[in-house]
Design an enzyme around this catalytic site. Structure first.
Site, PDB file in Angstrom:
ATOM      1  N   HIS A 190       0.557  -0.873   0.166  1.00  0.00           N
ATOM      2  CA  HIS A 190       0.297  -0.240   0.193  1.00  0.00           C
ATOM      3  C   HIS A 190       1.392   1.450  -0.358  1.00  0.00           C
ATOM      4  O   HIS A 190       1.861   1.108   0.917  1.00  0.00           O
ATOM      5  CB  HIS A 190      -0.616  -0.347   1.387  1.00  0.00           C
ATOM      6  CG  HIS A 190      -1.290   1.655   1.913  1.00  0.00           C
ATOM      7  ND1 HIS A 190      -1.073   2.188   2.671  1.00  0.00           N
ATOM      8  CD2 HIS A 190      -2.625   1.964   1.300  1.00  0.00           C
ATOM      9  CE1 HIS A 190      -1.454   2.974   2.499  1.00  0.00           C
ATOM     10  NE2 HIS A 190      -2.470   3.377   2.156  1.00  0.00           N
TER      11      HIS A 190
ATOM     12  N   VAL B  88       0.235   9.300  -1.066  1.00  0.00           N
ATOM     13  CA  VAL B  88       0.539  10.425  -1.295  1.00  0.00           C
ATOM     14  C   VAL B  88      -0.722  11.758  -1.324  1.00  0.00           C
ATOM     15  O   VAL B  88      -0.976  11.045  -2.207  1.00  0.00           O
ATOM     16  CB  VAL B  88       2.000  10.906  -1.654  1.00  0.00           C
ATOM     17  CG1 VAL B  88       2.853   9.938  -1.357  1.00  0.00           C
ATOM     18  CG2 VAL B  88       1.708  10.455  -3.008  1.00  0.00           C
TER      19      VAL B  88
END
EC number: 1.3.3.3
Length: 298
Positions: free
Chosen positions: A106, A109
């Protein structure tokens, strides 16, 4: 471009680059794109690759969404922002490989702005990446954390240790008393110096493929059987439990009226639960428990 548009441009390019790299390593499947709009404001593009040679499902979404009032999950730690309007943009991905020897991963941002009367009153970055192996190898975990530490180095001696610790604490299933995986980096509410903070966001985003692809290449052709596949599906259940019970991004998306298909894209396509499952003592499956505690990998 203003600050928000600069971040947005970087994120759309990052999504494109990651998709191209994943399609290349998979060699068979392609991402299908779903463009969507949000009634209250904004939209995004969700891309999902399914039934590939390497990835059973790989989802990566870009979003740029806005709203008139911050939902509770976003203002819990910043009560002074309750009721402010907001705009957020980000890229989030979860890759579920087919081979149990390839870890799930995973990454996220994101950039967030809160506004009052048309003026930005607060903004911050968040993100990170983490790794969830089912059959872990020390060298893979060490490589993952070495990339993380190297990209943190220009931002201060304490950056890697602090954001690694934050990752260990955040991706923790309290009801299972175990971490979701072997960690990585996690940060939120990063603000104070836009240029420096944006540079760190880019370092994390750009560093993700450097951390993940060598592990995929090393493990994607490993031989496995029904036992390994069944254990992978069982352990995927922990991923579902974390995302639906603890994950702030999932809660924020659902509380803010987000697009449920894109929010729940992180869930694995196949998963199973088994009451009272205990791996055989001394087995490779039992060994996983040794990795699901915070530790110094380097």
């Amino acid at each position: 471009m203003n600050e928000f548009e600069r971040v947005r441009a970087y994120l759309t390019d990052l999504q494109d680059r990651i998709c191209a790299a994943i399609e290349a390593v998979d060699g068979r499947a392609r991402f299908q794109e779903d463009l969507w709009q949000r009634a209250e404001g904004g939209g995004g593009r969700t891309r999902v690759l399914r039934d590939g040679a390497v990835f059973e499902q790989a989802g990566i979404g870009f979003s740029d969404v806005s709203g008139s009032r911050l939902p509770p999950s976003a203002s819990a730690n910043r009560p002074e922002l309750a009721g402010a309007s907001w705009r957020a943009t980000g890229v989030s991905l979860v890759f579920h490989p087919l081979n149990p020897y390839v870890p799930t991963t995973h990454a996220n941002v994101r950039f967030f702005q809160a506004q009052r009367d048309g003026e930005v009153v607060a903004s911050w970055f968040g993100g990170g990446f983490d790794l969830t192996p089912f059959y872990p190898f020390d060298e893979d975990v060490q490589h993952w954390h070495q990339v993380a530490r190297d990209l943190c180095a220009p931002f201060g001696d304490e950056r890697y240790a602090a954001h690694k610790r934050w990752c260990d604490e955040y991706f923790f299933l309290r009801h299972r008393n175990e971490t979701r995986g072997v960690g990585g980096l996690f940060f939120d509410d990063l603000h104070g110096d836009f240029e420096r903070d944006f540079a760190y966001l880019r370092a994390v985003g750009d560093g993700f493929l450097d951390a993940y692809l060598p592990i995929v290449q090393q493990r994607k052709d490993a031989i496995y059987g029904e036992r390994e596949r069944e254990f992978q599906l069982y352990r995927r259940g922990r991923y579902v439990e974390f995302n639906l019970v603890y994950d702030r991004g999932t809660l924020f998306g659902l509380q803010s009226g987000g697009r449920s298909e894109s929010i729940l894209m992180s869930l694995p396509p196949r998963v199973r639960w088994e009451y009272g499952f205990t791996p055989e003592a001394g087995s490779a499956e039992a060994r996983l428990a040794d990795y699901l505690v915070p530790r110094d990998w380097l």
